[in-house]
Motif scaffolding. Structure first.
Motif, PDB file in Angstrom:
ATOM      1  N   THR A 102     -30.856  31.236 -71.751  1.00 51.46           N
ATOM      2  CA  THR A 102     -31.801  30.305 -71.147  1.00 51.46           C
ATOM      3  C   THR A 102     -31.092  29.135 -70.485  1.00 51.46           C
ATOM      4  O   THR A 102     -31.423  28.735 -69.365  1.00 51.46           O
ATOM      5  CB  THR A 102     -32.773  29.771 -72.206  1.00 51.46           C
ATOM      6  OG1 THR A 102     -33.353  30.869 -72.897  1.00 51.46           O
ATOM      7  CG2 THR A 102     -33.883  28.967 -71.548  1.00 51.46           C
ATOM      8  N   LEU A 105     -29.331  30.150 -67.264  1.00 51.90           N
ATOM      9  CA  LEU A 105     -30.282  30.253 -66.157  1.00 51.90           C
ATOM     10  C   LEU A 105     -30.774  28.874 -65.719  1.00 51.90           C
ATOM     11  O   LEU A 105     -30.890  28.586 -64.533  1.00 51.90           O
ATOM     12  CB  LEU A 105     -31.465  31.136 -66.570  1.00 51.90           C
ATOM     13  CG  LEU A 105     -31.160  32.628 -66.576  1.00 51.90           C
ATOM     14  CD1 LEU A 105     -32.221  33.406 -67.351  1.00 51.90           C
ATOM     15  CD2 LEU A 105     -31.084  33.148 -65.148  1.00 51.90           C
ATOM     16  N   GLY A 106     -31.057  28.050 -66.691  1.00 53.63           N
ATOM     17  CA  GLY A 106     -31.526  26.707 -66.369  1.00 53.63           C
ATOM     18  C   GLY A 106     -30.497  25.926 -65.590  1.00 53.63           C
ATOM     19  O   GLY A 106     -30.816  25.255 -64.599  1.00 53.63           O
ATOM     20  N   LEU A 108     -28.038  27.176 -63.789  1.00 60.15           N
ATOM     21  CA  LEU A 108     -27.936  27.774 -62.460  1.00 60.15           C
ATOM     22  C   LEU A 108     -29.084  27.309 -61.570  1.00 60.15           C
ATOM     23  O   LEU A 108     -28.887  26.989 -60.400  1.00 60.15           O
ATOM     24  CB  LEU A 108     -27.941  29.305 -62.558  1.00 60.15           C
ATOM     25  CG  LEU A 108     -26.628  29.949 -62.996  1.00 60.15           C
ATOM     26  CD1 LEU A 108     -26.824  31.431 -63.304  1.00 60.15           C
ATOM     27  CD2 LEU A 108     -25.564  29.780 -61.913  1.00 60.15           C
ATOM     28  N   ALA A 109     -30.266  27.260 -62.130  1.00 60.43           N
ATOM     29  CA  ALA A 109     -31.431  26.833 -61.348  1.00 60.43           C
ATOM     30  C   ALA A 109     -31.295  25.369 -60.935  1.00 60.43           C
ATOM     31  O   ALA A 109     -31.452  25.023 -59.766  1.00 60.43           O
ATOM     32  CB  ALA A 109     -32.715  27.033 -62.159  1.00 60.43           C
TER      33      ALA A 109
END
Lengths: 198, 198
Positions: A102, A105-106, A108-109
């Motif tokens: 998580t 991804l966070g 990266l976002a």
DNA sequence: GCAATCAAGATACGGACCGTATCTTGCGGA
DNA sequence: TCCGCAAGATACGGTCCGTATCTTGATTGC
């Protein structure tokens, strides 16, 4: 969590205390629950002190993860390109697990719109792996005569890391069988097609 | 944006208006600026109306993107596995671009802790692509005699989509040259190693 | 050993958005 | 025509953002 009275910390000691608090906060609250307020409180300090050092949550998160990352790791020389590649992918996976799916991804976002933060993340989490792949795994294979450096393309030089990253991002974990299927069904065949004898 | 007086919309008409507003909001404000308040205001309605239909921003975002996704796409039969694979990857890339890199990452991040939303996202954005790869590209190659279905592994069945997704997630765009390097340097060699004659 | 300086730390602020509750009012079905 | 239901407006408590202000402790130079 503590920090009630007495001595007022400064410089490195304070910075380290904040990084430690940030990492614990991240582990306990997860990426979604990771807030600047929470970090400050846990470190026994206040938001402005944190903001003076890191401008936003991505950067402090990157910093505290980098701080926990093993330094100067090496890939063991297993005697074959296959073994070394498996070892490298396993090492990469361990590092990713330290961050967690998580959060990865966070981050990266958060970073995908900000070139500066993006650069920082790549330098922290990707560059060292790529170097290990090229300078340890592939370089050793060339020395052994399993591979010719000139035959490698940009894509092939990234392939193992790309595949393990994809797997981690989508599934959150990478089993041993998965690592082997990556190596045996994709990476080695692709290298053989470029003249590798492995 | 409008919506001042007169008729009160209901049912499908209202739902569509909200989805349209959501998509525009997403395009203009980006993923970070995509809020339930913004969607409601742009649709000329109010938050409760939106919340009655979608419980959070990931779900409405998935819904409005799915609503804009071309339905029942097909991969042209180019006469060769190579051509079909290039076509499929290109199609996949077009779909990803509709969502955008930041939103894709944001959705993945939001969803990675929630199995239900995760399932919805996968069904919406991944399943159709996988089906196309298997039922069009690979199935046709088997018919042509380029490939034997039994020789395919789970990994090889996902490989092209995995690689293009990784590329999109990391770089935000996938050039034609990149598509070809994926196919020629990785996918085809890996398939050949399993007995494909391509 | 003392004063000047500088950052730590506390506090409070306006602002955005979350998700929910409450209320009224228009629309559609019976 | 009237009834019921959902649309739509509004407001709420809550959390977190990022910043400004102020006090106070520690450090440094003299």
């Amino acid at each position: 969590m503590e920090r009630k009275v007495a001595s007022r910390r400064r410089g490195k000691a304070l910075e380290q205390a904040i990084l430690d608090a940030a990492f614990e906060e991240f582990r306990e609250a997860g990426y979604a629950g990771f807030t600047m307020e929470g970090v400050a409180k846990r470190a026994g300090t206040s938001k402005p002190v944190v903001y003076r050092r890191w401008p936003n949550r991505v950067e402090i998160l990157i910093a505290c993860v980098a701080d926990r990352l093993p330094k100067a790791e090496t890939v063991p020389d297993t005697g074959s390109l296959r073994g070394d590649t498996v070892a490298l992918i396993t090492l990469a996976h361990r590092r990713m697990q330290l961050v967690g799916q998580t959060a990865m991804l966070g981050m990266l976002a958060d970073v995908s719109a900000d070139p500066e933060a993006r650069e920082l993340l790549v330098a922290t989490l990707v560059k060292e792996l790529t170097n290990l792949l090229e300078e340890a795994v592939y370089a050793r294979a060339v020395k052994r005569g399993e591979l010719e450096w000139e035959h490698l393309t940009e894509r092939l030089r990234r392939l193992p890391i790309d595949l393990v990253r994809n797997e981690f991002i989508i599934f959150g974990a990478v089993s041993e069988a998965t690592v082997e299927s990556i190596v045996d069904e994709v990476v080695l065949p692709a290298l053989r097609a470029r003249g590798a004898s492995v």
